[in-house]
Scaffold this motif. Structure first.
Motif, PDB file in Angstrom:
ATOM      1  N   ALA A 177       1.034  -1.289   0.246  1.00  0.00           N
ATOM      2  CA  ALA A 177       0.244   0.078  -0.342  1.00  0.00           C
ATOM      3  C   ALA A 177       1.131   1.256  -0.166  1.00  0.00           C
ATOM      4  O   ALA A 177       0.089   1.808  -0.670  1.00  0.00           O
ATOM      5  CB  ALA A 177      -0.965  -0.090   0.898  1.00  0.00           C
ATOM      6  N   ILE A 178       2.137   0.747   1.010  1.00  0.00           N
ATOM      7  CA  ILE A 178       2.936   2.415   0.559  1.00  0.00           C
ATOM      8  C   ILE A 178       3.645   2.183  -0.862  1.00  0.00           C
ATOM      9  O   ILE A 178       3.414   3.580  -1.172  1.00  0.00           O
ATOM     10  CB  ILE A 178       3.731   1.871   1.525  1.00  0.00           C
ATOM     11  CG1 ILE A 178       3.180   1.571   3.068  1.00  0.00           C
ATOM     12  CG2 ILE A 178       4.940   3.703   1.735  1.00  0.00           C
ATOM     13  CD1 ILE A 178       3.019   3.339   4.021  1.00  0.00           C
ATOM     14  N   GLU A 179       3.828   1.631  -1.379  1.00  0.00           N
ATOM     15  CA  GLU A 179       4.908   1.697  -2.631  1.00  0.00           C
ATOM     16  C   GLU A 179       3.563   2.099  -3.739  1.00  0.00           C
ATOM     17  O   GLU A 179       4.208   2.971  -4.724  1.00  0.00           O
ATOM     18  CB  GLU A 179       5.157   0.306  -3.120  1.00  0.00           C
ATOM     19  CG  GLU A 179       5.477  -0.355  -4.677  1.00  0.00           C
ATOM     20  CD  GLU A 179       6.889   0.334  -4.535  1.00  0.00           C
ATOM     21  OE1 GLU A 179       7.332   0.535  -3.972  1.00  0.00           O
ATOM     22  OE2 GLU A 179       7.610   0.995  -5.960  1.00  0.00           O
ATOM     23  N   SER A 180       2.097   1.702  -3.357  1.00  0.00           N
ATOM     24  CA  SER A 180       1.021   2.059  -4.355  1.00  0.00           C
ATOM     25  C   SER A 180       0.626   3.860  -4.079  1.00  0.00           C
ATOM     26  O   SER A 180      -0.019   4.030  -4.350  1.00  0.00           O
ATOM     27  CB  SER A 180       0.234   0.880  -4.289  1.00  0.00           C
ATOM     28  OG  SER A 180       0.365  -0.188  -5.068  1.00  0.00           O
ATOM     29  N   LYS A 181       1.150   4.247  -3.039  1.00  0.00           N
ATOM     30  CA  LYS A 181       1.091   5.458  -2.763  1.00  0.00           C
ATOM     31  C   LYS A 181      -0.269   5.855  -2.134  1.00  0.00           C
ATOM     32  O   LYS A 181      -1.152   6.634  -2.455  1.00  0.00           O
ATOM     33  CB  LYS A 181       1.160   6.819  -3.266  1.00  0.00           C
ATOM     34  CG  LYS A 181       2.561   6.794  -4.374  1.00  0.00           C
ATOM     35  CD  LYS A 181       3.156   7.604  -4.734  1.00  0.00           C
ATOM     36  CE  LYS A 181       4.493   8.118  -5.390  1.00  0.00           C
ATOM     37  NZ  LYS A 181       5.502   7.720  -4.029  1.00  0.00           N
ATOM     38  N   TYR A 182      -1.113   4.627  -1.050  1.00  0.00           N
ATOM     39  CA  TYR A 182      -2.089   4.174  -0.943  1.00  0.00           C
ATOM     40  C   TYR A 182      -1.854   5.079   0.885  1.00  0.00           C
ATOM     41  O   TYR A 182      -3.649   5.013   1.547  1.00  0.00           O
ATOM     42  CB  TYR A 182      -3.038   3.007  -0.938  1.00  0.00           C
ATOM     43  CG  TYR A 182      -3.289   2.834  -2.017  1.00  0.00           C
ATOM     44  CD1 TYR A 182      -3.898   3.281  -3.569  1.00  0.00           C
ATOM     45  CD2 TYR A 182      -3.436   1.013  -2.491  1.00  0.00           C
ATOM     46  CE1 TYR A 182      -3.913   2.623  -4.832  1.00  0.00           C
ATOM     47  CE2 TYR A 182      -3.583   0.270  -3.859  1.00  0.00           C
ATOM     48  CZ  TYR A 182      -3.908   1.637  -4.931  1.00  0.00           C
ATOM     49  OH  TYR A 182      -3.693   1.215  -6.245  1.00  0.00           O
ATOM     50  N   HIS A 183      -1.304   5.233   1.217  1.00  0.00           N
ATOM     51  CA  HIS A 183      -1.394   5.629   2.887  1.00  0.00           C
ATOM     52  C   HIS A 183      -1.995   6.409   3.064  1.00  0.00           C
ATOM     53  O   HIS A 183      -2.676   6.985   3.985  1.00  0.00           O
ATOM     54  CB  HIS A 183       0.265   5.785   3.633  1.00  0.00           C
ATOM     55  CG  HIS A 183       1.078   6.040   2.824  1.00  0.00           C
ATOM     56  ND1 HIS A 183       1.817   6.075   1.278  1.00  0.00           N
ATOM     57  CD2 HIS A 183       1.832   7.385   3.291  1.00  0.00           C
ATOM     58  CE1 HIS A 183       2.903   6.569   1.105  1.00  0.00           C
ATOM     59  NE2 HIS A 183       2.847   8.187   1.820  1.00  0.00           N
ATOM     60  N   GLY A 184      -2.229   7.540   2.558  1.00  0.00           N
ATOM     61  CA  GLY A 184      -2.564   9.106   2.280  1.00  0.00           C
ATOM     62  C   GLY A 184      -4.325   8.907   2.423  1.00  0.00           C
ATOM     63  O   GLY A 184      -5.382   9.063   2.950  1.00  0.00           O
ATOM     64  N   LYS A 185      -5.390   7.959   1.917  1.00  0.00           N
ATOM     65  CA  LYS A 185      -6.005   7.190   0.895  1.00  0.00           C
ATOM     66  C   LYS A 185      -6.956   6.329   2.556  1.00  0.00           C
ATOM     67  O   LYS A 185      -7.260   6.516   3.346  1.00  0.00           O
ATOM     68  CB  LYS A 185      -6.564   6.398  -0.457  1.00  0.00           C
ATOM     69  CG  LYS A 185      -5.944   7.579  -1.239  1.00  0.00           C
ATOM     70  CD  LYS A 185      -6.571   6.651  -2.876  1.00  0.00           C
ATOM     71  CE  LYS A 185      -6.695   7.407  -4.137  1.00  0.00           C
ATOM     72  NZ  LYS A 185      -5.158   8.205  -4.410  1.00  0.00           N
ATOM     73  N   ILE A 186      -6.020   6.170   2.578  1.00  0.00           N
ATOM     74  CA  ILE A 186      -6.283   4.756   3.826  1.00  0.00           C
ATOM     75  C   ILE A 186      -6.452   5.746   5.536  1.00  0.00           C
ATOM     76  O   ILE A 186      -6.715   5.855   6.405  1.00  0.00           O
ATOM     77  CB  ILE A 186      -5.053   3.716   4.233  1.00  0.00           C
ATOM     78  CG1 ILE A 186      -5.084   2.792   2.886  1.00  0.00           C
ATOM     79  CG2 ILE A 186      -5.353   3.410   5.288  1.00  0.00           C
ATOM     80  CD1 ILE A 186      -4.031   1.433   3.005  1.00  0.00           C
ATOM     81  N   ILE A 187      -4.854   6.592   5.154  1.00  0.00           N
ATOM     82  CA  ILE A 187      -5.424   7.457   6.730  1.00  0.00           C
ATOM     83  C   ILE A 187      -6.741   8.184   6.483  1.00  0.00           C
ATOM     84  O   ILE A 187      -7.326   8.711   7.456  1.00  0.00           O
ATOM     85  CB  ILE A 187      -4.551   8.527   6.831  1.00  0.00           C
ATOM     86  CG1 ILE A 187      -2.956   7.609   7.157  1.00  0.00           C
ATOM     87  CG2 ILE A 187      -3.926   9.884   7.750  1.00  0.00           C
ATOM     88  CD1 ILE A 187      -1.390   8.565   6.744  1.00  0.00           C
ATOM     89  N   ASP A 188      -7.024   9.134   5.453  1.00  0.00           N
ATOM     90  CA  ASP A 188      -8.589   9.347   5.721  1.00  0.00           C
ATOM     91  C   ASP A 188      -9.890   8.881   5.705  1.00  0.00           C
ATOM     92  O   ASP A 188     -10.783   8.843   6.037  1.00  0.00           O
ATOM     93  CB  ASP A 188      -8.724   9.645   3.629  1.00  0.00           C
ATOM     94  CG  ASP A 188      -8.216  11.539   3.526  1.00  0.00           C
ATOM     95  OD1 ASP A 188      -7.534  11.536   3.961  1.00  0.00           O
ATOM     96  OD2 ASP A 188      -7.814  11.719   2.510  1.00  0.00           O
TER      97      ASP A 188
END
Ligand code: CMP
Length: 140
Positions: free
Chosen positions: A14-25
Protein backbone atom coordinates in the motif's frame (compact mmCIF):
# COMPACT_ATOMS: atom_id res chain seq x y z
CA UNK A 1 -18.19 5.25 26.09
CA UNK A 2 -15.14 3.01 26.47
CA UNK A 3 -12.40 3.90 24.02
CA UNK A 4 -9.89 1.20 23.14
CA UNK A 5 -6.75 1.06 21.03
CA UNK A 6 -5.55 -1.21 18.27
CA UNK A 7 -2.35 -1.49 16.25
CA UNK A 8 -2.57 -0.94 12.52
CA UNK A 9 0.14 -1.41 9.91
CA UNK A 10 -0.11 0.01 6.42
CA UNK A 11 1.91 -2.64 4.58
CA UNK A 12 4.66 -2.22 1.93
CA UNK A 13 2.29 -2.88 -1.01
CA UNK A 14 0.00 0.00 0.00
CA UNK A 15 2.91 2.37 0.67
CA UNK A 16 4.54 1.46 -2.67
CA UNK A 17 1.22 2.20 -4.44
CA UNK A 18 0.96 5.51 -2.53
CA UNK A 19 -2.35 4.51 -0.93
CA UNK A 20 -1.38 5.53 2.60
CA UNK A 21 -2.93 9.03 2.35
CA UNK A 22 -6.21 7.52 1.17
CA UNK A 23 -6.08 4.90 3.95
CA UNK A 24 -5.49 7.58 6.60
CA UNK A 25 -8.47 9.61 5.25
CA UNK A 26 -10.62 6.46 5.22
CA UNK A 27 -9.75 5.70 8.85
CA UNK A 28 -10.47 9.24 10.03
CA UNK A 29 -13.77 9.28 8.12
CA UNK A 30 -14.74 6.03 9.88
CA UNK A 31 -14.16 7.80 13.20
CA UNK A 32 -10.80 6.43 14.31
CA UNK A 33 -8.45 8.79 16.13
CA UNK A 34 -4.85 8.25 15.04
CA UNK A 35 -3.14 8.47 18.41
CA UNK A 36 0.36 7.74 17.09
CA UNK A 37 1.88 7.04 13.71
CA UNK A 38 5.34 6.42 12.27
CA UNK A 39 6.89 5.32 8.99
CA UNK A 40 9.69 2.77 9.26
CA UNK A 41 11.35 -0.19 7.59
CA UNK A 42 11.46 -3.42 9.60
CA UNK A 43 14.58 -5.56 9.79
CA UNK A 44 14.25 -9.33 9.23
CA UNK A 45 14.70 -9.98 12.96
CA UNK A 46 12.01 -7.40 13.84
CA UNK A 47 9.52 -8.80 11.28
CA UNK A 48 10.13 -12.35 12.50
CA UNK A 49 9.56 -11.22 16.09
CA UNK A 50 6.38 -9.30 15.23
CA UNK A 51 4.86 -12.29 13.39
CA UNK A 52 6.30 -14.91 15.78
CA UNK A 53 2.77 -16.30 16.30
CA UNK A 54 2.82 -17.45 12.64
CA UNK A 55 6.33 -18.94 12.67
CA UNK A 56 5.13 -22.51 12.05
CA UNK A 57 2.84 -21.51 9.17
CA UNK A 58 3.89 -22.36 5.59
CA UNK A 59 3.59 -18.71 4.53
CA UNK A 60 5.84 -17.37 7.34
CA UNK A 61 9.02 -16.85 5.28
CA UNK A 62 7.14 -15.14 2.43
CA UNK A 63 5.26 -12.99 4.95
CA UNK A 64 8.52 -11.83 6.57
CA UNK A 65 10.18 -11.20 3.19
CA UNK A 66 7.18 -9.15 2.11
CA UNK A 67 7.04 -7.13 5.32
CA UNK A 68 10.72 -6.15 4.99
CA UNK A 69 10.45 -5.39 1.26
CA UNK A 70 9.66 -1.71 1.81
CA UNK A 71 8.53 0.96 4.23
CA UNK A 72 5.48 0.49 6.43
CA UNK A 73 3.39 2.89 8.51
CA UNK A 74 2.60 1.70 12.04
CA UNK A 75 -0.37 3.38 13.70
CA UNK A 76 -2.19 3.31 17.01
CA UNK A 77 -5.90 3.74 16.34
CA UNK A 78 -8.44 4.65 19.01
CA UNK A 79 -12.20 4.06 18.85
CA UNK A 80 -14.95 2.27 20.71
CA UNK A 81 -14.24 -1.49 20.40
CA UNK A 82 -11.22 -0.54 18.29
CA UNK A 83 -9.96 -4.10 17.62
CA UNK A 84 -13.28 -5.44 16.35
CA UNK A 85 -14.20 -2.22 14.56
CA UNK A 86 -10.87 -2.08 12.71
CA UNK A 87 -11.20 -5.74 11.68
CA UNK A 88 -14.56 -4.86 10.12
CA UNK A 89 -13.09 -1.81 8.39
CA UNK A 90 -10.13 -3.87 7.04
CA UNK A 91 -12.32 -6.69 5.71
CA UNK A 92 -11.36 -10.33 5.14
CA UNK A 93 -7.63 -11.24 5.15
CA UNK A 94 -8.08 -12.27 1.51
CA UNK A 95 -9.05 -9.14 -0.49
CA UNK A 96 -11.03 -11.33 -2.92
CA UNK A 97 -13.34 -12.31 -0.06
CA UNK A 98 -13.49 -8.85 1.55
CA UNK A 99 -16.75 -6.87 1.57
CA UNK A 100 -17.10 -3.77 -0.58
CA UNK A 101 -15.95 -0.52 1.05
CA UNK A 102 -13.32 -2.25 3.20
CA UNK A 103 -9.63 -1.35 3.10
CA UNK A 104 -8.52 -4.74 1.79
CA UNK A 105 -11.16 -4.75 -0.94
CA UNK A 106 -10.22 -1.22 -1.97
CA UNK A 107 -6.44 -1.42 -1.67
CA UNK A 108 -5.39 -5.09 -1.27
CA UNK A 109 -4.14 -7.33 -4.08
CA UNK A 110 -3.97 -10.85 -2.60
CA UNK A 111 -3.79 -12.64 0.75
CA UNK A 112 -0.15 -11.59 1.23
CA UNK A 113 -0.26 -8.10 -0.28
CA UNK A 114 -3.42 -7.17 1.62
CA UNK A 115 -2.64 -3.50 2.38
CA UNK A 116 -3.15 -3.47 6.14
CA UNK A 117 -2.70 -5.42 9.37
CA UNK A 118 -4.78 -5.03 12.51
CA UNK A 119 -4.52 -6.64 15.95
CA UNK A 120 -6.84 -9.61 16.51
CA UNK A 121 -7.55 -9.14 20.25
CA UNK A 122 -7.21 -6.49 22.97
CA UNK A 123 -4.41 -8.55 24.52
CA UNK A 124 -2.46 -8.69 21.25
CA UNK A 125 -3.20 -5.00 20.60
CA UNK A 126 -1.41 -4.11 23.84
CA UNK A 127 1.60 -6.28 22.87
CA UNK A 128 1.70 -5.03 19.27
CA UNK A 129 1.37 -1.37 20.29
CA UNK A 130 4.31 -1.70 22.68
CA UNK A 131 6.31 -3.43 19.91
CA UNK A 132 6.27 -0.17 17.92
CA UNK A 133 5.56 2.65 20.41
CA UNK A 134 6.69 3.80 23.85
CA UNK A 135 4.12 5.17 26.33
CA UNK A 136 5.54 8.66 25.72
CA UNK A 137 4.51 8.42 22.06
CA UNK A 138 0.87 7.62 22.89
CA UNK A 139 -0.38 11.18 23.25
CA UNK A 140 -4.09 11.49 24.01
P1 CMP B 1 -2.04 -10.00 8.80
O1 CMP B 1 -3.30 -9.46 9.32
O2 CMP B 1 -0.87 -9.08 8.70
O3 CMP B 1 -1.60 -11.26 9.68
C1 CMP B 1 -0.77 -12.28 9.18
C2 CMP B 1 -0.62 -12.20 7.70
O4 CMP B 1 -0.22 -13.41 7.08
C3 CMP B 1 -1.95 -11.88 7.06
O5 CMP B 1 -2.31 -10.56 7.33
C4 CMP B 1 -1.71 -12.22 5.62
O6 CMP B 1 -1.12 -11.15 4.90
C5 CMP B 1 -0.71 -13.35 5.76
N1 CMP B 1 -1.38 -14.61 5.47
C6 CMP B 1 -2.38 -15.17 6.13
N2 CMP B 1 -2.75 -16.33 5.56
C7 CMP B 1 -1.96 -16.48 4.49
C8 CMP B 1 -1.86 -17.48 3.50
N3 CMP B 1 -2.66 -18.53 3.49
N4 CMP B 1 -0.94 -17.28 2.55
C9 CMP B 1 -0.11 -16.21 2.57
N5 CMP B 1 -0.16 -15.23 3.50
C10 CMP B 1 -1.09 -15.37 4.45
Amino acid sequence: MSLKKTLSIIKPDAIESKYHGKIIDFLENKGFKIVAQKKLKLSKVQAEAFYDIHKERPFFKDLVDFMISGEIVAQVLEAENAVLFYREVMGDTNPEKAENDTLRKLYGTNIQCNAVHGSDSDENATKEISFFFSNLELIN
